[in-house]
Structures are given as C-alpha cells and as structure tokens.
Design an enzyme around this catalytic site. Structure first.
Site, PDB file in Angstrom:
ATOM      1  N   HIS A  96      24.607  33.971  42.915  1.00 58.30           N
ATOM      2  CA  HIS A  96      23.604  32.913  42.733  1.00 58.30           C
ATOM      3  C   HIS A  96      23.216  32.294  44.077  1.00 58.30           C
ATOM      4  CE1 HIS A  96      21.733  29.195  41.147  1.00 58.30           C
ATOM      5  NE2 HIS A  96      22.397  28.615  42.144  1.00 58.30           N
ATOM      6  N   GLU A  97      24.214  31.904  44.860  1.00 58.78           N
ATOM      7  CA  GLU A  97      23.928  31.269  46.148  1.00 58.78           C
ATOM      8  C   GLU A  97      23.267  32.245  47.114  1.00 58.78           C
ATOM      9  OE1 GLU A  97      24.123  28.161  46.615  1.00 58.78           O
ATOM     10  OE2 GLU A  97      25.102  27.752  44.706  1.00 58.78           O
ATOM     11  N   GLU A 122      16.296  27.268  40.932  1.00 61.68           N
ATOM     12  CA  GLU A 122      17.682  27.443  40.499  1.00 61.68           C
ATOM     13  C   GLU A 122      17.771  28.478  39.377  1.00 61.68           C
ATOM     14  OE1 GLU A 122      20.476  26.264  41.688  1.00 61.68           O
ATOM     15  OE2 GLU A 122      19.483  25.122  43.272  1.00 61.68           O
TER      16      GLU A 122
END
Length: 363
Positions: free
Chosen positions: A207-208, A261
C-alpha cells in the site's frame, strides 16, 4: 493508511481600512450624499473585517468588463491546455490525473522529509543486521520485484533508487509505515503485531509503496495551486476564511485524499498478489486494524469519514472483498500456489501453525 499526506494551503489575508458611514437623511447636502456613494456602504463580516464596494475588483466587475473577460477567457483556455498536456495515467488503475510537478522536486521533498525523520527517530532505528530489519527487507524485495513485472508500472520510478529499509523501534510510536519519494522505507515496530505475518506486512508495504508508484505526492503538490485559487475566489464572494476552508476540505481536499488512499489499496493488493503473498490476508489485516482503532478510539467511521484523509477501515474491508477476485486471478497466473505451499509447509514445520511471526522488540 498511515497519515502521511503532503498538502499545501494558501489562506489569503485581506486587510481593509475601517470606514465609518453616517446615516443619510434629507438634511444631507448633495456633496455629502455623493461622498457617501463614492465610499460605498460598509458591513461587518463574520471574520470581523469590513467590506463593501471600494473600487476594487470583484467577480461581477470582471464579468462586466470586456477586457477582463478576454483575459479570463485566455486564462481558462490556457489552463485547460496545460491540464490536458500534463495528464498521466496511474499504474494498474489507469486513472488519469494532472501532474506537472517535476520528479526532481518530488525527490527533494522526500530527501528533506527523510532528514527530518532521521533527526527525530534515528536513535530508535534497528541495525541493518537485525532479524526484523531483514524480515521487512525480504518482504519489500518481493514487492519491488513484482512491480518490475507489472507492465503498467513506469520503470523509471524504480531504476536508480537507493532503497533503504528502516525499522523504528520507538516504544511510544504509533502503528505506522510509509515510503518516501527516493526509496526510504520506514516501518514502526508497533505495527508488526497487527501485521502478524509476512502477508499482513506485505499488505501494509505494498500500500505505502503504491503511493510512490502512483506519484501521489506529486499529485497533491500539483493540486495545491488550484485549491489556493478556488479559496481566493470563494473569499471574494463570502469573505469568511473558516467556512471556505471547511468547504474546500469537505468537498475537494479530503475526497481527493481518500481517492488516492483507495487507489493505493487497490494497486497494493494487485502487486502483493503478483508477489505471491496471499491476498486473503489483506482483509484479515484490515479487520485487525479496525479492532485496534476501536480499542484505542481511533479511525474514521460514519460521518467522521467525510472529514478524514483516509477511508474507514470498514470501508477498506468492503473494497478488498470487491477486489479479491481480481487479486486471486493475478495470484494464480503468477504460479504462486506451488511456491506458497512449499513456503507454508516449511514455516509451519519450524514455527507451528498459529504463532505470529512478528513481535515488538524491547530494549
């Protein structure tokens, strides 16, 4: 997830002189009446500043003035051309967005942030030879390799980067992880029990990492001047800073942040599946995160999500369920079944079936 978002704001500060006007009555002479209309009526706004027509510019005056309309037309036309010329596609999702910030500035911001974090948390970083650092490094290496295999990923964002893994063992640090522009990876040891295993850690790291693949930092910076101009226009209409900022946050900034996000969640899920990490664990990870947030009274739920930079964990779980079919397809196409079976059997023979792989290190 993890609250690191770069945003820039410009709050216009407009000061006006205090003009006192006297009531107009039939006893006022013509020169006095003329002076009154030249100065214009005044009123007090909510932010305690005075306003009114004092010969300054306004939206209505621009629209009524031919020269101003021409300038406005040229400006809007040039803005559209500039926007279209700088459209880029995000990897995996294919979402088009305008990014005009050069990569060099992105890297400079990442370097500045890295130095700042090292000054603050450098003393808590575990050595490179530490088992936890090696564990995180191995997981991230597989994610990086999978990104290279994805045809939609811009390889120039990966080549020539000095990737460095930092595990921050700060006993007071919140569960957190992030990847800075320029390849600096930070994982706080307090998030490792929530990750529980390699697949959970891969969910977080992918994700990051996806934020950098999609250049979300540059996208945020590219939007900042637009938000500022909208804020200036709104101020000329309302004259109220607080309400304008709330509207900008609720209608533009926060939804854009949640969109990025969510996009990082999707890209990360597909990349971790390509790296042969079990995509099913992403749902379990977010359930554990949701439980942690509820036990610590954190997170955005219900109406609070409207003013949050991140989707609520329950929303993310729902999204993961929707995307899981595609992720499993990528997982199967990557011939991960045989690799996972061998790895799981070896791991269980050594550690057992239910023992978590990660624990916080205490000194």
């Amino acid at each position: 997830m993890w609250r690191s978002v770069y945003q820039a704001r410009l709050i216009p500060q407009v000061s006006r002189g205090l003009v006192r006007s006297r009531p107009v009555s039939s006893r006022l002479g013509l020169p006095t009446l003329a002076r009154f209309y030249n100065n214009g009526p005044t009123y007090r706004r909510f932010n305690n500043s005075y306003g009114g027509y004092n010969g300054g510019w306004s939206i209505s005056r621009i629209l009524l003035n031919r020269t101003s309309r021409n300038y406005l037309t040229f400006f809007l036309g040039g803005s559209v051309v500039f926007y279209v010329a700088n459209l880029e596609e995000a990897p995996v999702t294919g979402r088009k967005r305008c990014i005009w910030i050069p990569r060099s500035l992105e890297l400079k911001i990442g370097d500045y942030s890295y130095k700042s974090i090292m000054r603050e948390s450098g003393r808590y970083i575990l050595p490179e030879s530490h088992p936890l650092t090696k564990k995180v490094e191995n997981v991230f290496s597989r994610i990086l390799e999978a990104a290279y295999k994805d045809p939609s990923v811009d390889k120039t964002l990966l080549d020539g980067i000095n990737w460095q893994i930092h595990v921050v063992n700060d006993p007071k640090g919140p569960p957190n992880a992030f990847v800075l522009p320029g390849g600096k990876v930070f994982v706080y040891s307090s998030i490792l029990p929530i990750c529980k295993n390699d697949d959970g850690l891969a969910t977080v790291l992918s994700h990051e990492f996806s934020h950098q693949l999609a250049r979300h930092t540059a996208e945020n910076l590219s939007k900042a001047p637009i938000y500022s101009m909208i804020g200036i226009v709104m101020y000329t209409i309302t004259g109220v800073d607080v309400i304008n900022n709330l509207l900008l946050d609720g209608l533009l900034r926060m939804p854009a942040s949640r969109q990025m996000e969510t996009e990082a969640d999707y890209i990360g899920l597909m990349i971790m599946a390509r790296a042969c990490f079990n995509p099913d664990e992403s749902i379990r990870l977010w359930k554990r995160m949701s439980e942690f947030e509820k036990s610590h009274h954190l997170g955005a739920n219900g109406i609070l999500e409207f003013l949050s930079t991140h989707p609520a964990s329950d929303t993310r779980i729902q999204n993961m369920h929707k995307w899981l079919g595609k992720a499993k397809q990528i997982y199967e196409e990557s011939d991960c079944s045989s690799i996972r079976g061998y790895y799981s059997g070896l791991k269980n023979s050594i550690f057992g079936n239910d023992k978590p792989e990660f624990q916080i290190v205490r000194f």
